[in-house]
Design an enzyme around this catalytic site. Structure first.
Site, PDB file in Angstrom:
ATOM      1  CG  ASP A  26     155.883  20.903  -0.923  1.00  0.00           C
ATOM      2  OD1 ASP A  26     155.646  20.559   0.251  1.00  0.00           O
ATOM      3  OD2 ASP A  26     154.978  21.184  -1.739  1.00  0.00           O
ATOM      4  N   GLY A  41     153.532  19.059   7.889  1.00  0.00           N
ATOM      5  CA  GLY A  41     153.476  18.987   9.354  1.00  0.00           C
ATOM      6  C   GLY A  41     153.781  17.610   9.902  1.00  0.00           C
ATOM      7  CG  ASN A  42     154.545  14.055   8.058  1.00  0.00           C
ATOM      8  OD1 ASN A  42     154.189  12.976   8.493  1.00  0.00           O
ATOM      9  ND2 ASN A  42     153.934  14.664   7.062  1.00  0.00           N
ATOM     10  CG  ASP A  51     148.564  22.704   1.418  1.00  0.00           C
ATOM     11  OD1 ASP A  51     149.606  22.432   2.041  1.00  0.00           O
ATOM     12  OD2 ASP A  51     148.475  22.634   0.177  1.00  0.00           O
TER      13      ASP A  51
HETATM   14  C1  GAL Z   1     151.890  21.770  -1.156  1.00  0.00           C
HETATM   15  C2  GAL Z   1     152.347  22.820  -0.181  1.00  0.00           C
HETATM   16  C3  GAL Z   1     151.725  24.131  -0.612  1.00  0.00           C
HETATM   17  C4  GAL Z   1     152.171  24.467  -2.017  1.00  0.00           C
HETATM   18  C5  GAL Z   1     151.840  23.319  -2.964  1.00  0.00           C
HETATM   19  C6  GAL Z   1     152.442  23.532  -4.340  1.00  0.00           C
HETATM   20  O1  GAL Z   1     152.431  20.549  -0.822  1.00  0.00           O
HETATM   21  O2  GAL Z   1     151.939  22.464   1.108  1.00  0.00           O
HETATM   22  O3  GAL Z   1     152.075  25.148   0.299  1.00  0.00           O
HETATM   23  O4  GAL Z   1     153.552  24.713  -1.994  1.00  0.00           O
HETATM   24  O5  GAL Z   1     152.321  22.099  -2.471  1.00  0.00           O
HETATM   25  O6  GAL Z   1     152.132  22.502  -5.237  1.00  0.00           O
END
Ligand code: GAL
Length: 582
Positions: A182, A219-220, A239
């Site tokens: 992430d 999605g960058n 998300d």
């Molecule tokens: C977001 C990510 C999610 C999930 C979440 C966890 O940035 O897009 O899919 O992983 O963090 O904190």
């Protein structure tokens, strides 16, 4: 959820960290060689960027599995994960292809151990991660885990920044097969996304265990800057949430023009075996009333999207199980030819997608997103066929007979659809033709106006080419410019310079047609927002401010990001062009 939202609000407030010395990290290997693993310098970045290809045997079809985030968020523990592993087997999910069981954010302790290694949260996972991995493997499943390339995860747990090698080694030791990496806080790293992910690629390779790398970056634009050189999949969206607007929005980041110039007709040309567009994980089973479950699943299957279930499998209803395991629908997703389905019709509410398959037939999705019942027709000439063709209903697993010239799905109510297979096995049907590179990247010497290229990523308003945002000539302080990009409000637009250009030039200022008192700001970044490599910043400009000239050295820049900010303000990148010397 809260933490992530607050993270988002601060995400674009950048703190530049000038990161430091390379402490021997480039040469150190081995699971226990902590000293060499803890820090990075530019030389490691450069080495990684020029280095490693992706393991070309992984994810030859879109990865399938289950991920804990959509249903549990950070509230995961050993019991839930073991029960989920059991349920994946007992429900038939594993045998339908859902192999990866991925623990998302929330699995780790608040701090690393005294040697700097990641450890599981001792209350949630008292047996530790290796034991969880062993259990997952004992069920014939593969073990996936979440980390973050910032210094913290989105839930503010320890991130991998400056621990890259140690963490990849730890994961290998635990038997991890899939890493979701992430991007919360990664804008502080001082590294471009390409540099960051190349580092993980390099250390995954060094760790010596095949591990799928999933780029999670809201999605960058990984398809633009080279995600396929580093990872097997990359997010195309923010998300996903358990309602249909969100599902359709995410689908359109991959299959539509939410995130790329409409001329591309979606991101299909960037996907294929071993590298997939990921419009985020499934909400099938989490959607209110279940209306839309089939539409959601059909879209992900036709888009060759990773199928990561996100519902509670311990209480899987029969109807949801049937959807998630529908064999002929999954076959469309897992087709070895690996073509991502693309739109052949889109009226806004009504869509038709086509996905040519390995056996010479093609899968077609006819979908009504709108409120009114409707008949939707697909003419065979839109999918490279003619005459009399066999049609099979893939949800019902039933042949519907032969249809001449077209097929009509009748009376589709809201979220109603037909997913059909058309034709008979035989020679491959032609896939769609990809966009020619000169249309979207700098390929020639001399001057290339950005307004003559298709942008390759955008967020916010799309710009107007050679016009202001009102479709009139670009005029700043009484001077009219024939070329340039007209923007309104917030618009982030990425163009692919392709390492080809030497200089980027433009004249920036607010458009004369703008009569408000708002301010606009123009910034140019190398690549995307994460590296925070700001090449130009106009500061705040008002109506009547003198223009600012942009003249930048862009040698070695893959992608250029133009960011305009200003609420309802009209701003122009007049005369924006790249120059490549002979
Ligand atoms: C977001 C990510 C999610 C999930 C979440 C966890 O940035 O897009 O899919 O992983 O963090 O904190």
């Amino acid at each position: 959820m809260k933490l992530r939202d607050s993270y988002r609000t601060i995400m674009f407030v950048f703190i530049v960290i000038v990161f430091g010395v390379c402490i021997n990290s480039c040469s150190s290997e081995g699971v226990n060689n902590q000293a060499g693993e803890m820090s990075f310098g530019l030389s490691a970045v450069q080495e990684a960027v020029s280095g490693n290809a992706v393991d070309n045997k992984l994810a030859l079809t879109p990865p399938m599995g289950w991920n804990s985030w959509n249903i549990f968020e950070a509230d995961i523990d050993e019991k839930k994960i073991r029960q989920t592993a059991d349920a994946m087997v007992d429900s038939g999910m594993r045998d339908a292809g859902y192999i990866y069981l991925v623990l998302d954010d929330g699995w780790m302790a608040k701090s690393r151990d005294s040697d700097g290694y990641l450890v599981a949260d001792p209350n949630k996972f008292p047996s530790g991660m290796k034991a969880i991995g062993d259990y997952i493997h004992s069920k014939g499943l593969k073990f996936g885990i979440y980390e973050d390339r910032g210094h913290l995860t989105c839930q503010q747990l320890p991130g991998s920044f400056k621990h890259e090698q140690a963490d990849m080694n730890t994961f290998a030791r635990w038997g991890v097969d899939y890493i979701k990496m992430d991007s919360c806080f990664a804008e502080n790293n001082g590294r471009l996304s390409t540099e960051d992910y190349a580092i993980y690629r390099k250390y995954i390779t060094k760790a010596g265990r095949p591990m799928v790398l999933s780029i999670s970056d809201f999605g960058n634009g990984a398809w633009a800057w080279g995600g396929e050189d580093m990872a097997q999949l990359w997010r195309t969206s923010g998300d996903i949430y358990p309602w249909m607007d969100s599902v359709y929005h995410c689908a359109d980041t991959s299959g539509g023009d939410r995130s790329i110039h409409p001329a591309f007709n979606g991101l299909w040309q960037f996907a294929g075996p071993g590298h997939w567009n990921d419009p985020d994980m499934l909400q099938v089973g989490n959607l209110k009333n279940g209306i839309g479950n089939k539409a959601h699943f059909s879209l992900w299957c036709i888009l060759a999207a990773p199928l990561m279930a996100g519902n509670d499998l311990r209480s899987l209803s029969d109807s949801v199980r049937k959807i998630l395991t529908a064999p002929e629908v999954i076959q469309v997703n897992q087709d070895p030819r690996g073509i991502q389905g693309y739109k052949v019709y889109d009226s806004g509410d009504h869509e038709v997608y086509n996905k040519p398959l390995q056996d010479g037939t093609t899968a077609v999705l006819l979908l009504n997103k709108g409120p009114k019942p409707v008949d939707i027709t697909i003419d065979w000439d839109k999918i490279g066929l003619s005459g009399r063709q066999k049609v099979r209903d893939l949800w019902a697993q039933k042949d519907l007979g032969y249809y001449t010239d077209s097929y009509t799905a009748g009376d589709l109510t809201r979220h109603g659809l037909m997913l059909i297979k058309v034709g008979s096995p035989g020679p491959l049907l032609a896939g769609p033709a990809p966009m020619s590179p000169d249309k979207y990247m700098v390929t020639k010497n001399g001057t290339t106006y950005l307004s003559d290229l298709y942008y390759i990523w955008k967020h916010g308003n799309a710009p107007k080419s050679d016009k202001n945002f009102n479709n009139n000539p670009i005029t700043i302080n009484g001077i009219t410019y024939n070329k340039g990009l007209g923007c309104k409000s917030n618009s982030k637009i990425m163009y692919k310079l392709n390492n080809k250009a030497d200089r980027f030039k433009a004249v920036v200022g607010l458009d004369d047609s703008y009569s408000g008192s708002g301010q606009g700001r123009f910034r140019v970044y190398n690549e995307d927002l994460f590296g925070n490599r700001v090449l130009f910043d106009s500061g705040r400009m008002s109506k009547g401010s003198s223009v600012k000239n942009v003249d930048l050295d862009v040698k070695g820049v893959k992608c250029l990001l133009l960011v305009f900010e200003g609420k309802n303000v009209f701003g122009n990148w007049a005369n924006a062009h790249a120059i490549a010397k002979d």
